[in-house]
Design a protein around this motif. Structure first.
Motif: not given
Length: 256
Positions: A168-184
Motif C-alpha cells: 500500500i505505502d510504496i505504490p501510493l508513494l510513487a510520486p515522492a519516490i520519483t522526486v527523491n530518486i531524481t533529486l538524489a
C-alpha cells in the motif's frame, strides 16, 4: 575541442580531448567512481529515508520533532560537515575508531579514508547522513497524501504492517519516490564537495569523481579544453540517466 591553458591562444585539437577521456584508464575510473557513488547514495539515502518516514508516520506524537532532528545535518555547511567527518574518520584518535574500541570491536577499526577499497563508500556515507532528512521529509509529505480510509480498510482486513508497507505505502508513494530518486541522482552525479574536502580524490583515484576531476583540470592542471570536454560528458551522462530514470518512474506511476 581545443587545448587551452587559460592564457594565450587556444589550439584546435578536434576530438582529441574526448578520445583521451574514453581511452585513459584514469578517466574510466573517474566515470566508474561517479556511477558507484551515485548508486550507493541514491539507494541508501532513499531506502533509509523511506524507512524513517514510515516509522515517523506511525508515531505522530514525535513526528515533527524527529523530522526536524533529521533535517539538522542538511543545515550545516558542506565544508564544515566534510571537515568534521574527516576528523571522525581519522585512523588515530578519530571518533569512529574510538567508538568501535570502546565497544570492544577494535578488530573493525579501519583507515576509513586511506583504504582505496572503502574510501569511496566512507565518503558516500557522509553524503547519505547529510541528506537523508530531505528524503524523509519528502516521503512524509507523500504519506500525508495517502487516504486514511485505505490504511484503515487494510487494518480491518487484517493486513500486517509489513504487508501494508510494501503493498500500500510504496505504490501510493510513487510520486515522492520519483522526486527523491531524481533529486538524489542529479546531486550525486555532480558531487564535488565531499571528495574534495575529505580525500582530494585519493587514495590512488579511489574517490575521484567527475566534478572533482573537472575542478582539478581547471585550477591545478590548467587544461581548460579537457575540463570543458569532461563537463560535456558529465552533462550528457546526467541527462541520459535522468531521462531514462524519469521515463521508468513516470510509467510506473501511470500503471499504479
Amino acid at each position: 575541442m581545443t587545448e587551452y591553458a587559460g592564457v594565450g591562444e587556444a589550439t584546435w585539437v578536434g576530438l582529441d580531448n574526448y578520445r583521451e577521456i574514453f581511452s585513459d584508464q584514469r578517466y574510466v575510473q573517474v566515470l566508474k567512481n561517479t556511477l558507484v557513488y551515485g548508486v550507493v547514495v541514491v539507494v541508501f539515502q532513499n531506502g533509509l529515508g523511506l524507512i524513517f518516514a514510515a516509522i515517523l508516520n506511525s508515531i505522530p506524537a514525535v513526528r515533527d520533532a524527529l523530522r526536524t532532528a533529521l533535517l539538522v545535518p542538511s543545515m550545516l555547511s558542506l565544508v564544515i560537515a566534510g571537515y568534521v567527518w574527516q576528523y571522525l574518520y581519522a585512523p588515530m584518535g578519530g571518533g569512529l575508531n574510538e567508538l568501535l574500541a570502546s565497544f570492544g570491536m577494535s578488530s573493525m577499526q579501519q583507515i576509513w579514508l586511506g583504504d582505496s577499497s572503502i574510501a569511496l563508500f566512507s565518503v558516500a556515507a557522509v553524503h547519505v547522513w547529510m541528506f537523508v532528512g530531505y528524503s524523509t521529509a519528502i516521503f512524509l509529505a507523500g504519506y500525508a497524501g495517502i487516504s486514511t480510509e485505505v490504511k484503515d480498510a487494510a487494518r480491518v482486513d487484517g493486513v500486517s504492517p509489513i504487508k501494508s508497507f510494501f503493498h500500500i505505502d510504496i505504490p501510493l508513494l510513487a510520486p515522492a519516490i520519483t522526486v527523491n530518486i531524481t533529486l538524489a541522482t542529479i546531486g550525486t552525479l555532480k558531487s564535488f564537495e565531499f571528495p574534495f574536502i575529505m580525500t582530494g580524490g585519493g587514495p590512488d583515484y579511489a574517490t575521484m569523481t567527475l566534478g572533482l576531476k573537472i575542478f582539478q583540470l581547471i585550477f591545478q592542471d590548467f587544461k581548460y579544453g579537457s575540463a570543458a570536454a569532461l563537463s560535456v560528458v558529465m552533462i550528457v551522462l546526467v541527462a541520459l540517466i535522468t531521462i531514462i530514470q524519469n521515463s521508468y518512474l513516470r510509467a510506473r506511476e501511470d500503471r499504479i
